[in-house]
Design an enzyme around this catalytic site. Structure first.
Site, PDB file in Angstrom:
ATOM      1  N   GLU A 187      10.141  11.380  46.289  1.00 36.00           N
ATOM      2  CA  GLU A 187       8.834  10.750  46.106  1.00 36.00           C
ATOM      3  C   GLU A 187       7.738  11.675  46.273  1.00 36.00           C
ATOM      4  OE1 GLU A 187       9.159   7.633  49.303  1.00 36.00           O
ATOM      5  OE2 GLU A 187      11.188   7.674  49.204  1.00 36.00           O
ATOM      6  N   SER A 247      29.445  17.593  45.526  1.00 37.53           N
ATOM      7  CA  SER A 247      31.002  17.893  46.182  1.00 37.53           C
ATOM      8  C   SER A 247      31.927  17.163  45.227  1.00 37.53           C
ATOM      9  CB  SER A 247      30.977  17.411  47.419  1.00 37.53           C
ATOM     10  OG  SER A 247      30.170  18.007  48.524  1.00 37.53           O
ATOM     11  N   ASP A 319      20.022   6.709  48.435  1.00 37.47           N
ATOM     12  CA  ASP A 319      18.473   6.554  48.724  1.00 37.47           C
ATOM     13  C   ASP A 319      18.230   5.846  50.170  1.00 37.47           C
ATOM     14  OD1 ASP A 319      15.776   6.436  48.728  1.00 37.47           O
ATOM     15  OD2 ASP A 319      15.251   5.582  46.900  1.00 37.47           O
ATOM     16  N   ASP A 322      12.619   6.353  52.828  1.00 35.17           N
ATOM     17  CA  ASP A 322      11.465   5.852  52.081  1.00 35.17           C
ATOM     18  C   ASP A 322      10.301   6.445  52.798  1.00 35.17           C
ATOM     19  OD1 ASP A 322      12.407   4.647  49.798  1.00 35.17           O
ATOM     20  OD2 ASP A 322      12.076   2.707  50.772  1.00 35.17           O
TER      21      ASP A 322
END
Length: 810
Positions: A187, A247, A319, A322
């Protein structure tokens, strides 16, 4: 003269005696591995038998005694590593490193990992709390009963180990969650580049996953109500790690194996350290076994198997973070929320600094989380005076019960229990594959992932305005809605950090999927080499064919065809060799080195001019972006050098990059381009397994860290991706931190390896004795048969009864 000679001889003898005494003293730090030790805190007698590889086989009657013994063994072999883990999690590095690590400590204290671990303790299950308490008691029993020297790092830093606590264990799990889920830097990266790139260029530079539509970026001026955030920059971005990492894990049903029973493989890719992040262990608790990779500081088998099931992890790249821009009001004493001003939650933290006065910092939190711009001067200096940045992250939730999931998983008997155990898992979301001795295979992706509202047009790509309610998380994805597969018809489940859901999946998991190079190659090899056994599974783990080179190089060679007249004979020979190359990233070949240098130089030619002084922070493979640029499918013309009056073509950029690459390699290898046939990938492509902290001290690094030439590259299955902006841009420090293949036909035949050795004591024979096996794809077996493992050195931990003396617990 004779007197002088006698004095000199005496001094020499004394020096030799001192050296011998010093060596003997230092070696007294090696653990006691046989005999009997009487300790307080056990319910019954426990044995720790170490096999020839230094792997402990712990035999106990209760889980609590087994965890006590594991804590004792961890402390024997990895005490310094555990001490460093605690210092990292708690933000206490400056106590040993001085002001050089102060900024890191300030950030870690601001992030509040240790504080959140304290708060999470009350939410753990009774089973998990009991295990962590017993483990801490085992560590502390060793500290109280040990004899001889401490590991040399303690002597060199003039520090003493401290008593271990369950909070130390929980806080290290949060450090791992940060390592695996730290996407908030992406971000900041978009904001950082917004001052150099327009919207089309930003969308080019951060392209969507192949086959997906790009998520639009909001208008930043409108989003932040006029706050100027376009010049935020930070020294750390999402390009901090070499791309192509992650991985691998996969599981095959019996339809694809030679025995008719499942096979499961796992190799998590993490930072390579000396000693390894992982510590192999076997615990026999009552009549049941659990074996696999433990982490020093944590009492449970994280990646492993018991008598009925096996499991393996890869990262979803979720995700789950934030950033929120919080607008200050009331002279900075409060921040704006949708309901008006709100006060910060504050606390003071004092950081002790070696050879300097302590520093006290004020940690502020908003309703979203800690104010991380307080913890980084590079952020604070570029923030508007009336705004701060706060972090919302699932791993900071006070009811994070990930530690309880780890405690439960080891005793799971079937797939339904497996799913139930994973309900406790919070952060970060993982792809967990499963197999059992009844022939079942499965997959679940547990973890707490936020649901953002339909009006949240940031899509998690840039920081959100904290004062607007539309940008708050609405909830998290229900556990039942997380991706799952049980006994799929094709009998194959593969995850390698690529996209794991189809277009009809109703929730947003991430825009940060890894490119599918590794996953596609694994699926190709599974299909081409069936039926499988553990040897064929291991060969797949060691595969170093570069599908990145297979994708990019033909484009580069095609564009070079337009420049053939300008090439000399040596350059033409090199291009012919690259055209005939099989894309194997072998240590003894020149082609992997030349391709990687060309790839690196091409990245610089294409976007260094647009990024200017920001370029070094973003210099990486960026395979998807480069491919689009060369094909001409980007919105902007990246091949043109904006610093010249002419308009360069992609052929120009590719040709210039080819020359750049040969010049770079010639200077590094001190050889003329004409000797290119003698170049070997392994001469520059070395894996460095860093020691904390002595890799940062050149005079000590060679004694503590390990290094070796290695095959592989970016996005190869056996990943070894270089970092283009590093001092050695062809070396690597991230890779397979553990390899395992579980054979459900006979779990005792399963194969394990870590990159270094079991011991963290440099002069132990087990400091790096597994490194050669790891490098060449060999393994060890860890048997549950007492007739096999009881032939090793056996240490008995005896319960202290009334009237006996032993190490008192703190």
């Amino acid at each position: 003269m004779r007197l002088i000679g006698k004095i000199a001889a005496a001094i020499g003898v004394l020096a030799i005696l001192c050296a011998i005494f010093g060596w003997v003293y230092l070696r007294s730090a090696l653990p006691q591995i046989s005999g009997t030790v009487t300790l307080e805190g056990l319910e019954a007698e426990v044995s720790i038998t170490r096999d020839r590889h230094g792997v402990p086989h712990i035999v106990a009657q209760t889980p609590e005694d087994a965890f006590f013994a594991l804590g004792y063994a961890h402390a024997q072999d990895r005490l310094w590593q555990m001490s460093m883990h605690r210092r990292i999690a708690a933000g206490r590095l400056s106590e040993i490193a001085g002001e050089a690590t102060l900024s890191t400590d300030v950030f870690l204290r601001t992030l509040s990992l240790y504080d959140r671990a304290r708060k999470a303790w009350a939410h753990q299950t009774e089973q998990a709390r009991a295990g962590m308490v017993s483990y801490s008691n085992g560590v502390n029993a060793f500290l109280n009963s040990r004899k001889g020297a401490l590991p040399p790092e303690f002597l060199l830093t003039k520090t003493e180990p401290e008593p271990w606590t369950p909070i130390d264990s929980l806080s290290w799990l949060k450090v791992m969650a940060l390592d695996l889920g730290g996407n908030y830097w992406s971000e900041l990266a978009r904001l950082d580049l917004a001052s150099r790139l327009d919207t089309d260029q930003l969308m080019d530079f951060f392209p969507p996953y192949p086959g997906e539509e790009a998520l639009p970026l909001p208008d930043l001026d409108t989003l932040y109500d006029g706050l100027d955030l376009a010049h935020i920059k930070t020294a750390q971005t999402d390009i901090g790690k070499p791309r192509g990492l992650g991985s691998n894990n996969w599981v095959l049903s019996g339809d694809h194996s030679k025995t008719g029973m499942p096979l499961l493989a796992n190799d998590p890719h993490l930072g390579l350290t000396t000693p390894s992040l992982w510590y192999l262990a076997h615990m026999k608790i009552g009549g049941e076994n659990v074996i696999g990779a433990t982490m020093p500081g944590i009492p449970f088998v994280i990646l492993g198997r018991n008598d009925r099931i096996a499991w393996g992890f890869t990262n979803v790249n979720p995700d789950v973070q934030d950033l929120y821009v919080e607008k200050l009001v009331d002279d900075g004493t409060a921040y704006l929320t949708p309901d008006g001003p709100a006060p910060f939650i504050t606390r003071e933290e004092t950081i002790h600094i070696k050879d300097a006065d302590p520093k006290t910092i004020l940690v502020r939190e908003t309703r979203h989380g800690p104010v991380i711009s307080d913890g980084r001067t590079d952020l604070a200096e570029k923030m508007p005076k009336n705004a701060v940045l706060a972090l919302r992250w699932t791993a900071l939730d006070e009811d994070d019960t990930s530690g309880s999931a780890a405690a439960t998983l080891s005793s799971v008997k079937d797939y339904e229990q497996f799913k139930t155990a994973l309900r406790l898992y919070t952060a970060p979301a993982q792809n967990i594959v499963y197999a059992d001795i009844d022939g079942n295979i499965g997959y679940y992706a547990p973890g707490r992932v936020p649901i953002r509202g339909a009006k949240n047009d940031t899509h998690g790509l840039v920081p959100a305005p904290g004062w607007k309610a539309d940008y708050d998380w609405e909830s998290t994805i229900p556990y039942e809605d997380m991706p799952e597969r049980e006994n799929p018809a094709n009998g194959v489940i593969v995850t390698a950090n690529e996209k794991i859901v189809g277009p009809d999946y109703p929730h947003f998991l991430t825009s940060g999927w890894a490119l599918p190079y590794r996953g596609d190659r694994i699926r190709e090899l599974i299909a081409d080499t069936a039926p499988h056994d553990k040897a064929s599974m291991a060969r797949i783990q060691m595969d170093v064919k570069s599908t990145v080179a297979a994708d990019l190089l033909p484009l580069m060679l095609t564009l070079m065809d337009q420049e053939q007249k300008a090439l000399d004979e040596t350059q033409k020979d090199i291009l012919d060799a690259l055209g005939a190359w099989d894309f194997e990233m072998a240590v003894d070949r020149p082609e992997p080195m030349i391709f990687t240098a060309w790839h690196r130089a091409l990245a610089k030619r294409l976007y260094a001019d647009e990024l200017g002084d920001k370029f070094d922070r973003y210099w990486g493979p960026k395979v998807d972006f480069l491919k689009m640029a060369l094909l001409g499918t980007t919105k902007a013309n990246w091949c043109d050098d904006i610093g010249t009056s002419d308009e360069e073509s992609c052929a120009d950029s590719v040709s210039l990059a080819f020359n750049d690459a040969l010049e770079d390699l010639s200077s590094r290898l001190d050889r003329k381009p004409g000797s290119w046939r003698d170049w070997q990938w392994g001469s520059l492509h070395r894996g460095v397994q860093e020691h904390r902290p002595f890799s940062q001290v050149p005079v000590l690094a060679r004694f503590f860290e390990t290094s070796t030439p290695a095959p592989g590259g970016t996005y190869t299955v056996n990943v070894a991706g270089p970092r283009f902006s590093a001092p050695n841009p062809y070396g690597f420090t991230h890779g397979p931190s553990y390899r395992v293949v579980y054979d459900l036909a006979d779990l005792d035949r399963s194969s394990y390896i870590i990159p270094t050795g079991q011991s963290g004591i440099p002069f132990s024979k087990h400091y790096s004795d597994m490194m050669d096996k790891w490098l060449h794809g060999d393994f060890i077996e860890i048997s549950t048969n007492p007739e096999t493992f009881q032939s090793g050195d056996k240490l008995v931990l005896k319960r202290q009864s009334s009237g006996e003396t032993g190490g008192a617990l703190p």
